[in-house]
Enzyme design. Structure first.
Site, short mmCIF file in Angstrom:
data_model
loop_
_atom_site.label_atom_id
_atom_site.label_comp_id
_atom_site.label_asym_id
_atom_site.label_seq_id
_atom_site.Cartn_x
_atom_site.Cartn_y
_atom_site.Cartn_z
N GLU A 210 -44.41 -25.94 40.22
CA GLU A 210 -43.92 -25.33 41.45
C GLU A 210 -42.85 -24.33 41.06
O GLU A 210 -42.92 -23.75 39.97
CB GLU A 210 -43.41 -26.41 42.40
N HIS B 136 -24.14 -48.40 36.86
CA HIS B 136 -25.46 -47.79 37.08
C HIS B 136 -26.36 -48.66 37.96
O HIS B 136 -27.08 -48.15 38.82
CB HIS B 136 -26.17 -47.52 35.75
N LYS C 11 -37.44 -36.23 46.82
CA LYS C 11 -36.49 -35.17 47.17
C LYS C 11 -35.08 -35.69 46.89
O LYS C 11 -34.33 -36.08 47.80
CB LYS C 11 -36.69 -34.72 48.63
N LEU D 174 -42.78 -31.30 44.46
CA LEU D 174 -42.36 -31.80 45.77
C LEU D 174 -43.49 -31.51 46.76
O LEU D 174 -43.99 -30.38 46.81
CB LEU D 174 -41.08 -31.10 46.24
N ARG E 115 -18.10 -48.05 40.01
CA ARG E 115 -19.10 -47.36 39.20
C ARG E 115 -19.84 -48.32 38.27
O ARG E 115 -19.25 -48.95 37.40
CB ARG E 115 -18.43 -46.26 38.38
N TYR F 197 -32.57 -36.33 50.17
CA TYR F 197 -32.20 -35.42 51.25
C TYR F 197 -33.44 -34.79 51.87
O TYR F 197 -34.56 -34.94 51.36
CB TYR F 197 -31.25 -34.33 50.74
C1 PLP Z 1 -38.50 -28.15 44.29
C2 PLP Z 1 -39.03 -27.79 45.65
N1 PLP Z 1 -40.35 -27.64 45.82
C3 PLP Z 1 -40.89 -27.30 47.00
C4 PLP Z 1 -40.08 -27.08 48.12
C5 PLP Z 1 -40.70 -26.69 49.43
O1 PLP Z 1 -40.66 -27.77 50.35
P1 PLP Z 1 -40.66 -27.50 51.91
O2 PLP Z 1 -41.85 -26.65 52.20
O3 PLP Z 1 -40.78 -28.88 52.50
O4 PLP Z 1 -39.38 -26.83 52.25
C6 PLP Z 1 -38.69 -27.25 48.00
C7 PLP Z 1 -37.84 -27.05 49.16
O5 PLP Z 1 -36.65 -27.04 49.09
C8 PLP Z 1 -38.15 -27.62 46.74
O6 PLP Z 1 -36.83 -27.77 46.57
#
Ligand code: PLP
Length: 286
Positions: A179, A102, A147, A203, A100, A33
């Site tokens: 993070e 995997h 993501k 991310l 279903r 997403y």
């Molecule tokens: C786990 C995670 N890290 C970092 C971010 C920040 O990403 P962005 O700056 O692209 O929104 C998000 C955003 O939803 C996130 O879910």
């Protein structure tokens, strides 16, 4: 105007949008997403969001259902169908509907879904006073650069923060900062901005890049490198960033003040730059 969704080729009222219970997104969390903020109806850093979508799709071996030009057109149309000038566009692509199993189905068509709602950025009160955060062990998988819609780990961590009355859970893995449950984390120590590298453990935030660019333009020295838990706990400032939070100061960590316990000087400078940058980009897009 009621909320409008886009599902597999058509726009329809959000409450009418339905997918099969056999959708692999529902059964396995098998999808990816994006969340894209739109200011004054202009999607912010759209090419970068679409590039990250491509990265996520490649990582889960799912073909992109459409070229970027089509994504751009559909996102703009979705925004046009909603009232607020500032919106948060959500899109997801799953591996589609199949019996279903995997292993990947041979002939499933990806499910493409989008919706948009008002973009709620932090209040002046939160910007002025900062937010409390807790810390937690990062027990998520080792592909945090994807993501993925499989967000159970992130949901558990975010709920731990909510239970503690905190805005976020700042995560450590093997003694290093990764993070937060739904945002990236930056640290200021001795006037330098420390940022964990964009590897498989975090991310690659779109806001992360904006903040680094703006900090560099302000002359703040930047170190992109592994940041130790000790460095975070002894930080002068901690910032949390995401598309919806933008950039916010963390003023307490596990109940202890961060630095002076107030948003720091570097935060104030970069926050102002962020607001100015948004205005500039939107003027150029208009
Ligand atoms: C786990 C995670 N890290 C970092 C971010 C920040 O990403 P962005 O700056 O692209 O929104 C998000 C955003 O939803 C996130 O879910």
């Amino acid at each position: 105007m009621s909320e409008t969704a886009y599902l597999n080729g058509e726009f329809l009222p959000l409450e009418k949008a339905q997918v099969s219970v056999l959708d692999r997104g529902f059964i396995f969390g098998d999808g990816v997403y994006e969340v894209i903020p739109a200011y004054s109806r202009h999607p912010f850093r759209l090419p970068q969001h679409l590039a990250r979508l491509q990265h996520s799709l490649d990582a889960i071996r799912l073909a992109n259902p459409m070229p970027d030009a089509d994504w751009t057109r559909l996102i703009q149309e979705l925004i046009a169908r909603h009232v607020p000038d500032d919106q948060s566009v959500y899109l997801q692509v799953t591996r589609g509907v199949a019996r279903r199993d995997h292993a990947f189905p041979k002939d499933a068509k990806p499910t493409v879904f989008m919706m948009s709602g008002p973009l709620v950025t932090p209040s002046k009160e939160l910007v002025d006073n900062g937010v409390p955060c807790i810390t937690a062990a990062d027990f998520r998988w080792l592909k945090c650069d994807v993501k993925s819609i499989s967000l159970l780990g992130n949901c558990l961590l975010r709920q731990a923060a909510a239970d503690a009355g905190a805005a976020e859970a700042v995560l450590f893995r093997d003694g290093h900062l990764t993070e937060a449950s739904a945002s990236n984390i930056f640290v200021i120590r001795d006037g330098r901005l420390l940022a964990p590298p964009k590897d498989h453990l975090i991310l690659p935030g779109i806001t992360y890049d904006v903040v680094i660019e703006l900090a560099a333009a302000c002359g703040i020295p930047i170190e992109t490198r592994p940041v130790t838990e000790q460095e975070v706990r002894g930080a002068d400032e901690i910032w949390v960033t995401s598309s919806t939070k933008e950039v916010l100061a963390v003023t307490s960590l596990d109940g202890k003040p961060v630095g002076s316990g107030r948003p720091g000087e570097a935060f104030r400078v970069v926050y102002q730059e962020y607001q100015e940058y948004k205005r500039k980009v939107m003027r150029q897009a208009a």
